[in-house]
Enzyme design. Sequence first.
Site, short mmCIF file in Angstrom:
data_model
loop_
_atom_site.label_atom_id
_atom_site.label_comp_id
_atom_site.label_asym_id
_atom_site.label_seq_id
_atom_site.Cartn_x
_atom_site.Cartn_y
_atom_site.Cartn_z
CD GLU A 100 76.50 50.76 2.91
OE1 GLU A 100 77.59 50.92 3.49
OE2 GLU A 100 75.41 50.84 3.49
CG ASP A 101 81.03 50.75 5.22
OD1 ASP A 101 79.87 50.43 4.91
OD2 ASP A 101 81.31 51.27 6.32
CG ASP A 104 76.54 42.56 9.58
OD1 ASP A 104 76.84 41.39 9.36
OD2 ASP A 104 76.39 43.00 10.74
CG PHE A 153 82.96 44.12 14.40
CD1 PHE A 153 81.66 44.52 14.11
CD2 PHE A 153 83.92 45.09 14.65
CE1 PHE A 153 81.33 45.88 14.08
CE2 PHE A 153 83.60 46.44 14.62
CZ PHE A 153 82.30 46.83 14.34
NE ARG A 166 85.28 56.27 11.28
CZ ARG A 166 84.11 55.64 11.16
NH1 ARG A 166 83.93 54.76 10.19
NH2 ARG A 166 83.11 55.87 11.98
#
Length: 176
Positions: A100-101, A104, A153, A166
């Site tokens: 997973e990146d 959150d 964020f 990205r």
Amino acid sequence: MTQDEVIGEVLIPADVLANRVRELAADISRDYADKDVILIGVLKGAVFFVADLMRALDIECEIDFMAVASYGSAMKSSGVVRVLKDLDATIEGRHVLIIEDIVDSGLTLQYLLRNLNARDPASLEVCALLIKPARQKVDLKLRYVGFEIPDRFVIGYGLDHDERYRSLPYVAAIEG
Ligand code: 5GP
């Protein structure tokens, strides 16, 4: 807004990312030596991470991808998840490592874990590059974690803001 106005403070520079990816790869190589492991990259954000991680492993492994979308706004996940692309591979009886990146609230990952667990893998673990401990709503067992970051964020190294940024080689906060 211009690109310069969007990209804020660099939280993780490229060389720090690269070093941590190598450390994670060494841990995974040790833990999965002699095991048939399949890496599952979660599209699209984990693409750069999983590509670098896989190349740094010194064990053989397979790679597959899943794409999920969380209902809700781009910045806040609702926990109601829709599968956009499922795996090509069958994972029953195999050792599965989700890549997973970012975690959150953890709601997306919680859904993925339930979904993949129902397919009876031999084991199911998670490697997350970034976690935001302050925002986590569910208690998830994350075997490998790259960095804990503050409640901001972030963009770069696969992470987007409206599908942009990205390809930045570092992880930065967005301005504002
Ligand atoms: P969760 O379900 O854990 O709340 O949210 C997970 C998903 O929300 C991530 O896979 C990612 O797509 C998105 N997300 C959460 N925080 C961030 C962030 O700081 N930056 C970006 N670009 N995406 C994020």
